[in-house]
Design a protein around this motif. Structure first.
Motif, PDB file in Angstrom:
ATOM      1  N   LEU A  31      36.550  31.857  28.676  1.00  0.00           N
ATOM      2  CA  LEU A  31      35.290  32.178  29.408  1.00  0.00           C
ATOM      3  C   LEU A  31      34.221  31.996  28.146  1.00  0.00           C
ATOM      4  CD1 LEU A  31      33.513  33.752  31.135  1.00  0.00           C
ATOM      5  CD2 LEU A  31      34.026  35.841  30.016  1.00  0.00           C
ATOM      6  N   LEU A  35      31.146  29.868  27.970  1.00  0.00           N
ATOM      7  CA  LEU A  35      29.988  30.361  27.762  1.00  0.00           C
ATOM      8  C   LEU A  35      29.260  29.232  26.781  1.00  0.00           C
ATOM      9  CD1 LEU A  35      27.512  32.295  27.720  1.00  0.00           C
ATOM     10  CD2 LEU A  35      28.959  33.626  26.106  1.00  0.00           C
ATOM     11  N   PHE A  50      28.769  28.844  34.618  1.00  0.00           N
ATOM     12  CA  PHE A  50      29.261  29.909  33.804  1.00  0.00           C
ATOM     13  C   PHE A  50      29.517  31.325  34.719  1.00  0.00           C
ATOM     14  CE2 PHE A  50      28.298  33.995  31.555  1.00  0.00           C
ATOM     15  CZ  PHE A  50      29.211  33.845  30.545  1.00  0.00           C
ATOM     16  N   SER A  54      33.021  33.096  35.346  1.00  0.00           N
ATOM     17  CA  SER A  54      33.200  34.432  34.990  1.00  0.00           C
ATOM     18  C   SER A  54      33.861  35.383  36.108  1.00  0.00           C
ATOM     19  CB  SER A  54      31.610  34.932  34.618  1.00  0.00           C
ATOM     20  OG  SER A  54      31.464  34.468  33.439  1.00  0.00           O
TER      21      SER A  54
END
Length: 158
Positions: A31, A35, A50, A54
């Protein structure tokens, strides 16, 4: 492929390895890498990637705990046994590098179940607990692979 994308790909690979060998927080690393890529790439596609990645990782995390816990509960393994296994896994991590988590967890669950139900019934409970841990790892890995595939599509699209 830019340097940022190469570094992100390497970080994702390390994160995926961290899921299989629980030394690193694998999903969090995946993650964080995505990001960082989204911040560097900017734009709607990067941020959409993203958000989708996520979502995969959050759902994977919820399912990773819910499904194996349900299987353990159905197998009649109490949470006290699970906690003892987790504590022994933490100790095992420091005693035997890399595989100590698995060994410690297995020994902790076996000893707790041996104390609770006796020697004959301890091994089936231990196998059920190990199966639940394996399922948990597979669920987390599947979510991280879906997030990774989303990132790859985003890199190609951006």
């Amino acid at each position: 492929m830019s340097l940022t994308e190469v570094v992100v790909a390497l970080a994702i690979a390390v994160g995926l390895a961290g899921i299989l060998v629980p030394v690193l927080p694998g999903s969090m690393l995946v993650l964080a890498a995505i990001l960082w890529w989204a911040v560097q790439a900017g734009g709607g596609v990067a941020w959409a990637v993203f958000v989708v990645a996520s979502a995969f990782l959050v759902v994977g995390t919820v399912v990773k705990y819910a499904v194996p816990n349900r299987r353990l509960t159905d197998a009649g393994i109490p949470s006290s046994t699970q906690w003892l296994g987790a504590a022994a896994g933490i100790v095992g991590f420091f005693v035997v590098p890399v595989v100590g988590v698995f060994l410690g967890f297995m020994v902790g669950v076996y000893l707790a179940e041996r104390h609770r139900v006796g020697a004959r019934a301890a091994w089936p409970s231990t196998k059920a607990a190990l199966g639940a841990v394996g399922l948990s790892i597979l669920i987390e890995l599947a979510a991280a692979l879906l997030a990774t595939a989303t990132w790859v599509v985003g890199v190609v699209a951006a």
